[in-house]
Design a protein around this motif. Sequence first.
Motif, PDB file in Angstrom:
ATOM      1  N   ARG A  89       2.553   6.761   9.078  1.00 39.61           N
ATOM      2  CA  ARG A  89       2.832   7.291  10.478  1.00 39.61           C
ATOM      3  C   ARG A  89       1.265   7.468  11.393  1.00 39.61           C
ATOM      4  O   ARG A  89       1.147   7.036  12.208  1.00 39.61           O
ATOM      5  N   SER A  90       0.451   8.081  10.403  1.00 38.66           N
ATOM      6  CA  SER A  90      -0.913   8.115  11.255  1.00 38.66           C
ATOM      7  C   SER A  90      -1.483   6.934  11.444  1.00 38.66           C
ATOM      8  O   SER A  90      -2.231   6.836  12.309  1.00 38.66           O
ATOM      9  N   LYS A  91      -1.417   6.029  10.476  1.00 36.89           N
ATOM     10  CA  LYS A  91      -2.224   4.741  10.383  1.00 36.89           C
ATOM     11  C   LYS A  91      -1.609   3.619  11.421  1.00 36.89           C
ATOM     12  O   LYS A  91      -2.171   2.863  12.194  1.00 36.89           O
ATOM     13  N   TYR A  92      -0.158   3.510  11.287  1.00 30.99           N
ATOM     14  CA  TYR A  92       0.386   2.423  11.939  1.00 30.99           C
ATOM     15  C   TYR A  92       1.452   2.878  13.040  1.00 30.99           C
ATOM     16  O   TYR A  92       2.327   2.000  13.613  1.00 30.99           O
ATOM     17  N   LYS A  93       1.830   4.289  13.032  1.00 28.59           N
ATOM     18  CA  LYS A  93       2.707   4.605  13.893  1.00 28.59           C
ATOM     19  C   LYS A  93       4.002   4.485  13.917  1.00 28.59           C
ATOM     20  O   LYS A  93       4.732   4.150  15.041  1.00 28.59           O
ATOM     21  N   VAL A  94       4.488   4.098  12.753  1.00 24.74           N
ATOM     22  CA  VAL A  94       5.813   3.894  12.435  1.00 24.74           C
ATOM     23  C   VAL A  94       6.281   4.894  11.545  1.00 24.74           C
ATOM     24  O   VAL A  94       5.542   5.612  10.593  1.00 24.74           O
ATOM     25  N   THR A  95       7.625   5.243  11.552  1.00 24.93           N
ATOM     26  CA  THR A  95       8.124   6.197  10.589  1.00 24.93           C
ATOM     27  C   THR A  95       9.199   5.418   9.667  1.00 24.93           C
ATOM     28  O   THR A  95      10.122   4.615  10.036  1.00 24.93           O
ATOM     29  N   VAL A  96       8.833   5.904   8.074  1.00 28.09           N
ATOM     30  CA  VAL A  96      10.129   5.510   7.426  1.00 28.09           C
ATOM     31  C   VAL A  96      11.334   6.340   7.498  1.00 28.09           C
ATOM     32  O   VAL A  96      11.099   7.452   7.110  1.00 28.09           O
ATOM     33  N   ALA A 145      14.323   9.364   4.046  1.00 24.43           N
ATOM     34  CA  ALA A 145      13.017   9.286   3.538  1.00 24.43           C
ATOM     35  C   ALA A 145      12.365  10.829   3.977  1.00 24.43           C
ATOM     36  O   ALA A 145      12.632  11.644   4.876  1.00 24.43           O
ATOM     37  N   GLU A 146      11.818  11.303   3.022  1.00 24.78           N
ATOM     38  CA  GLU A 146      10.985  12.658   3.082  1.00 24.78           C
ATOM     39  C   GLU A 146       9.586  12.469   2.761  1.00 24.78           C
ATOM     40  O   GLU A 146       9.105  11.394   2.567  1.00 24.78           O
ATOM     41  N   ALA A 147       8.797  13.438   3.187  1.00 21.48           N
ATOM     42  CA  ALA A 147       7.359  13.501   2.870  1.00 21.48           C
ATOM     43  C   ALA A 147       6.931  12.792   1.515  1.00 21.48           C
ATOM     44  O   ALA A 147       5.839  12.332   1.440  1.00 21.48           O
ATOM     45  N   PHE A 178       1.049  -1.257   0.111  1.00 22.89           N
ATOM     46  CA  PHE A 178      -0.018  -0.181  -0.083  1.00 22.89           C
ATOM     47  C   PHE A 178       0.749   1.155  -0.003  1.00 22.89           C
ATOM     48  O   PHE A 178       0.393   2.296  -0.241  1.00 22.89           O
ATOM     49  N   ILE A 179       2.188   1.228   0.422  1.00 20.81           N
ATOM     50  CA  ILE A 179       3.120   2.371   0.286  1.00 20.81           C
ATOM     51  C   ILE A 179       3.873   2.476  -0.931  1.00 20.81           C
ATOM     52  O   ILE A 179       4.536   3.423  -1.148  1.00 20.81           O
ATOM     53  N   LEU A 226       5.146   9.176   0.774  1.00 19.19           N
ATOM     54  CA  LEU A 226       4.975   8.649   1.943  1.00 19.19           C
ATOM     55  C   LEU A 226       3.893   9.393   2.653  1.00 19.19           C
ATOM     56  O   LEU A 226       3.170   8.809   3.548  1.00 19.19           O
ATOM     57  N   ASN A 227       3.773  10.934   2.499  1.00 22.12           N
ATOM     58  CA  ASN A 227       2.772  11.649   3.130  1.00 22.12           C
ATOM     59  C   ASN A 227       1.400  11.226   2.517  1.00 22.12           C
ATOM     60  O   ASN A 227       0.350  11.305   3.433  1.00 22.12           O
ATOM     61  N   GLU A 228       1.045  10.710   1.568  1.00 25.62           N
ATOM     62  CA  GLU A 228      -0.084  10.009   1.145  1.00 25.62           C
ATOM     63  C   GLU A 228      -0.354   8.975   1.568  1.00 25.62           C
ATOM     64  O   GLU A 228      -1.643   8.506   1.730  1.00 25.62           O
ATOM     65  N   SER A 229       0.598   7.761   1.905  1.00 28.54           N
ATOM     66  CA  SER A 229       0.466   6.726   2.120  1.00 28.54           C
ATOM     67  C   SER A 229      -0.287   6.431   3.810  1.00 28.54           C
ATOM     68  O   SER A 229      -0.863   5.480   4.202  1.00 28.54           O
ATOM     69  N   GLY A 230       0.023   7.515   4.622  1.00 28.56           N
ATOM     70  CA  GLY A 230      -0.432   7.596   5.869  1.00 28.56           C
ATOM     71  C   GLY A 230       0.265   6.561   6.654  1.00 28.56           C
ATOM     72  O   GLY A 230      -0.454   6.164   7.646  1.00 28.56           O
TER      73      GLY A 230
END
Length: 223
Positions: free
Chosen positions: A174-181, A194-196, A162-163, A168-172
């Motif tokens: 961090r907001s959906k799964y609380k992890v950071t790429v 990685a950037e937004a 899904f990413i 990455l800002n569109e895939s969500g």
Amino acid sequence: MVEVLRGDAPVLVIGLGRFGAACAGELDRLDREVLAIDDNLELVQKWSDRVTHTVQADARNIDALRQIGAQDFQVAVVAVGSSIEASVLITANLVDLKVPQIWAKAVSQSHGKILARVGANHVIYPEREAGERVAHLVSGRMLDFIRFDDDFVLAKMYPPKFIRGVGLNESGVRSKYKVTVVGVKSPGKPFRYAEANTIVTNHDLIIVSGTNSDIERFAGLDR
């Protein structure tokens, strides 16, 4: 007041078993000056041409440590694990000699608690940590895994479907799964942070950070 240690400070490594030898050898490859000691002459001779200095000495004897100048080191690694009594005594000796930073290997939780109580600044559980890491890797979901003391995790893995192909800002993530790429590695290209708006492709690997449970959940998503 916490003493700030030099990043190139010489290191005293006590014990030349597999763990201690690996530590001393890697420090030497990093151009750190190392004094490695063991009471086994055969091990001392084996490593004499691989690290800066090797000495045969019984670190359970505080006078022997004084003779080799242990009190002048800022950093020491107690790599003795086969004898709990010996590792605790050696650690206590280093504390008495006022070595500022003491890293000590533990073979069990109770052993680690004793080392901490006598004054070890950092207690290491190499067997336990290696076992936990392998358990995560054999699941096939992750390619590498590091967990820190506060349950913070860094992991390398293939990206969930899904990413891929979107920022990455569109895939969500961090907001959906609380992890950071944190970063992305494309074939034949250097690692990049990685950037937004970073877009991950089917061929990339990603480095992600988060809590252990969140990383596990994220790693289990469809690939």
